[in-house]
Design a protein around this motif. Structure first.
Motif, PDB file in Angstrom:
ATOM      1  N   PRO A  80       1.020  -1.124  -0.118  1.00 56.22           N
ATOM      2  CA  PRO A  80       0.175  -0.028  -0.470  1.00 56.22           C
ATOM      3  C   PRO A  80       0.598   0.837  -0.093  1.00 56.22           C
ATOM      4  O   PRO A  80       1.665   1.721   0.678  1.00 56.22           O
ATOM      5  N   VAL A  81       0.887   1.905  -1.271  1.00 56.43           N
ATOM      6  CA  VAL A  81       1.674   2.772  -1.252  1.00 56.43           C
ATOM      7  C   VAL A  81       0.447   4.374  -1.764  1.00 56.43           C
ATOM      8  O   VAL A  81      -0.167   3.990  -2.809  1.00 56.43           O
ATOM      9  N   SER A  82       1.412   4.950  -2.217  1.00 54.69           N
ATOM     10  CA  SER A  82       0.033   6.128  -2.719  1.00 54.69           C
ATOM     11  C   SER A  82       0.366   6.110  -4.153  1.00 54.69           C
ATOM     12  O   SER A  82       1.444   5.570  -4.611  1.00 54.69           O
ATOM     13  N   PRO A  83      -0.657   6.263  -4.704  1.00 55.03           N
ATOM     14  CA  PRO A  83      -0.534   6.089  -6.559  1.00 55.03           C
ATOM     15  C   PRO A  83      -0.738   7.167  -7.290  1.00 55.03           C
ATOM     16  O   PRO A  83       0.087   7.312  -8.170  1.00 55.03           O
ATOM     17  N   HIS A  84      -0.078   8.275  -6.402  1.00 57.60           N
ATOM     18  CA  HIS A  84       0.781   8.830  -7.222  1.00 57.60           C
ATOM     19  C   HIS A  84       2.504   9.770  -7.251  1.00 57.60           C
ATOM     20  O   HIS A  84       3.247   8.805  -7.109  1.00 57.60           O
ATOM     21  N   SER A  85       2.338   9.904  -8.898  1.00 58.34           N
ATOM     22  CA  SER A  85       3.665   9.614  -9.544  1.00 58.34           C
ATOM     23  C   SER A  85       4.648  10.323  -8.371  1.00 58.34           C
ATOM     24  O   SER A  85       4.397  11.897  -8.660  1.00 58.34           O
ATOM     25  N   PRO A  86       5.724  10.221  -7.852  1.00 57.49           N
ATOM     26  CA  PRO A  86       6.517  11.184  -6.876  1.00 57.49           C
ATOM     27  C   PRO A  86       7.404  12.144  -8.273  1.00 57.49           C
ATOM     28  O   PRO A  86       8.438  12.698  -7.388  1.00 57.49           O
ATOM     29  N   GLY A  87       6.845  12.520  -9.162  1.00 59.55           N
ATOM     30  CA  GLY A  87       8.109  13.633  -9.922  1.00 59.55           C
ATOM     31  C   GLY A  87       8.364  12.845 -11.317  1.00 59.55           C
ATOM     32  O   GLY A  87       8.640  11.634 -11.480  1.00 59.55           O
ATOM     33  N   SER A  88       8.644  13.458 -12.407  1.00 56.08           N
ATOM     34  CA  SER A  88       9.057  13.132 -13.301  1.00 56.08           C
ATOM     35  C   SER A  88      10.199  13.607 -13.370  1.00 56.08           C
ATOM     36  O   SER A  88      10.816  13.100 -14.741  1.00 56.08           O
ATOM     37  N   GLY A  89      11.490  14.218 -12.752  1.00 57.44           N
ATOM     38  CA  GLY A  89      12.396  14.395 -13.042  1.00 57.44           C
ATOM     39  C   GLY A  89      13.328  13.392 -12.368  1.00 57.44           C
ATOM     40  O   GLY A  89      12.858  12.157 -11.493  1.00 57.44           O
ATOM     41  N   PRO A  90      14.843  13.004 -12.895  1.00 59.51           N
ATOM     42  CA  PRO A  90      15.868  12.181 -12.513  1.00 59.51           C
ATOM     43  C   PRO A  90      16.036  12.671 -11.117  1.00 59.51           C
ATOM     44  O   PRO A  90      15.989  13.599 -10.328  1.00 59.51           O
ATOM     45  N   PHE A  91      16.171  11.562 -10.074  1.00 58.81           N
ATOM     46  CA  PHE A  91      16.557  11.439  -9.227  1.00 58.81           C
ATOM     47  C   PHE A  91      17.762  10.151  -8.757  1.00 58.81           C
ATOM     48  O   PHE A  91      17.552   9.086  -8.427  1.00 58.81           O
ATOM     49  N   PHE A  92      18.233  11.370  -8.332  1.00 55.48           N
ATOM     50  CA  PHE A  92      19.587  10.339  -8.633  1.00 55.48           C
ATOM     51  C   PHE A  92      20.132   9.574  -6.979  1.00 55.48           C
ATOM     52  O   PHE A  92      20.367  10.702  -5.558  1.00 55.48           O
ATOM     53  N   ILE A  93      20.342   8.748  -6.825  1.00 51.11           N
ATOM     54  CA  ILE A  93      20.494   7.781  -5.277  1.00 51.11           C
ATOM     55  C   ILE A  93      21.854   7.454  -5.311  1.00 51.11           C
ATOM     56  O   ILE A  93      22.646   6.462  -5.984  1.00 51.11           O
ATOM     57  N   SER A  94      22.551   8.041  -4.092  1.00 51.88           N
ATOM     58  CA  SER A  94      24.138   7.999  -4.252  1.00 51.88           C
ATOM     59  C   SER A  94      24.349   6.785  -3.241  1.00 51.88           C
ATOM     60  O   SER A  94      23.476   6.773  -1.996  1.00 51.88           O
ATOM     61  N   GLY A  95      25.344   5.759  -3.260  1.00 52.18           N
ATOM     62  CA  GLY A  95      25.198   5.035  -2.109  1.00 52.18           C
ATOM     63  C   GLY A  95      25.783   3.451  -2.473  1.00 52.18           C
ATOM     64  O   GLY A  95      25.552   3.208  -3.611  1.00 52.18           O
ATOM     65  N   ASN A  96      26.222   2.529  -1.755  1.00 54.17           N
ATOM     66  CA  ASN A  96      26.463   1.696  -3.128  1.00 54.17           C
ATOM     67  C   ASN A  96      25.990  -0.436  -1.768  1.00 54.17           C
ATOM     68  O   ASN A  96      26.394  -0.540  -0.789  1.00 54.17           O
ATOM     69  N   ASP A  97      24.299  -0.182  -1.611  1.00 56.36           N
ATOM     70  CA  ASP A  97      23.992  -0.706  -0.983  1.00 56.36           C
ATOM     71  C   ASP A  97      22.254  -1.315  -1.961  1.00 56.36           C
ATOM     72  O   ASP A  97      21.719  -0.814  -2.795  1.00 56.36           O
ATOM     73  N   VAL A  98      22.173  -2.521  -1.877  1.00 55.39           N
ATOM     74  CA  VAL A  98      21.117  -3.560  -2.600  1.00 55.39           C
ATOM     75  C   VAL A  98      19.723  -2.635  -2.036  1.00 55.39           C
ATOM     76  O   VAL A  98      18.822  -2.649  -2.666  1.00 55.39           O
ATOM     77  N   ALA A  99      20.031  -2.306  -0.304  1.00 55.34           N
ATOM     78  CA  ALA A  99      18.373  -1.761  -0.459  1.00 55.34           C
ATOM     79  C   ALA A  99      18.073  -0.615  -1.222  1.00 55.34           C
ATOM     80  O   ALA A  99      17.446  -0.026  -1.302  1.00 55.34           O
ATOM     81  N   ALA A 100      19.546   0.622  -1.445  1.00 55.58           N
ATOM     82  CA  ALA A 100      19.057   1.077  -2.344  1.00 55.58           C
ATOM     83  C   ALA A 100      18.233   1.106  -4.246  1.00 55.58           C
ATOM     84  O   ALA A 100      18.113   2.282  -4.619  1.00 55.58           O
TER      85      ALA A 100
END
Length: 320
Positions: A80-100
């Motif tokens: 269950p999460v919001s059905p709304h789009s969290p944004g259309s631009g690129p979202f960069f996630i740094s870090g070295n883990d499978v959780a990311a």
């Protein structure tokens, strides 16, 4: 030029990469993995293996970006999460883990454009401060406070609007070669004569944990043998230990389960957390993450990773 004393053979590389010898030979033939010859024998350096892992990670990230839209059309909604789009631009996630990686997958399904940068925790936080990333997955131990992450956030990203989400607790400790023949149970044991370490690079969470523990022992400049030999991949460091070229590395329980020939001595429970900048562009993502991270579907996905405690996943640890 490397010396043959420190060289790796195809079996060593296969163990590090968790593949067959034939796969190693095929990677060499394809020009993806560098090697050199000693007589008629094929040999490798640790830098060769690390370069291949870096290449494979970049290829994986590019492939994930290409397939994000396809995945969002074919995979079920992560309710269950919001059905709304969290944004259309690129979202960069740094870090070295499978959780990311898992977070990026959920964002992709929700219509965002997640991008990954596979770098260590300290540099991931610098990415955040210097504007190269919107989020950073980190595990950084502060010896003075005996806390993870928030002290570094306060120092490296001071006064910046952001939120720190807790992701998982996991055990960090010694990855020891089964046939090392050395009793390693405490941080002080690393300084015993003849103990050889496969160390991580500066900025890695495991390296910072080691340095803080050595500082707490007040041992001055004393360091284990091999301290200056750095590995940018936890799997390569663990594989180096499993091959018998070192006695111990600092790593997580998950790495222990990924590499054969090791024993694991847990020493500390560490916190892996996600730091997200607050900007007009990231506010929809943060709203999405506030609902996603504590959700049953996400914690179950994350909990499939060996050694990951998700009992407090999604808790907000710090917010500006």
């Amino acid at each position: 030029m490397t010396t043959d004393e420190n060289a790796l053979d195809a079996g060593d590389v296969a163990s590090m990469l968790q593949v067959s010898r034939n796969t190693v030979y095929n990677l060499v033939k394809a020009g993806l993995l560098s090697s050199y010859s000693v007589g008629r024998k094929m040999r490798f350096t640790t830098q060769d293996v690390e370069a291949y892992i870096a290449y494979a990670r970049n290829a994986k990230a590019e492939d994930a970006a290409v397939h994000t839209k396809v995945d969002s059309q074919t995979r079920p909604d992560p309710a269950p999460v919001s059905p709304h789009s969290p944004g259309s631009g690129p979202f960069f996630i740094s870090g070295n883990d499978v959780a990311a990686d898992i977070i990026a997958s959920y964002l992709g399904q929700a219509g965002a454009s997640p991008q990954r940068r596979y770098i260590n925790s300290y540099h991931a936080l610098l990415d955040l401060y210097e504007g190269r990333a919107s989020a950073a997955a980190i595990h950084l131990y502060d010896g003075a406070s005996k806390r993870f992450n928030v002290p570094y956030v306060r120092r490296i990203v001071p006064g910046t609007p952001l939120v720190v989400f807790h992701l998982v607790r996991r055990k960090q400790g010694f990855l020891i070669a089964k046939n090392a023949g050395k009793r390693l149970r405490t941080w002080g044991d690393l300084l015993d004569e003849g103990v050889r370490i496969a160390n991580r690079e500066r900025g890695a969470g495991a390296r910072i944990l080691l340095d803080e523990q050595l500082a707490a022992l007040e041992v001055g400049l004393a360091r284990p043998e091999g301290y200056d030999r750095e590995f940018t991949s936890p799997l390569v460091a663990a594989g180096f230990v499993a091959s018998g070229a070192a006695d111990v590395a600092i790593g997580s329980e998950r790495i222990f389960h990924q590499v054969d020939g090791l024993t694991f001595v847990p020493l500390i429970d560490e916190s892996l957390d996600l730091v997200v900048l607050k900007t007009p562009e990231t506010e929809p993502v943060i709203t999405f993450l506030r609902k996603l991270l504590p959700s049953r579907g996400f914690t179950e996905d994350l909990g499939h990773t060996v050694g990951y405690d998700t009992s407090r996943t999604g808790t907000i640890l710090f917010e500006v």
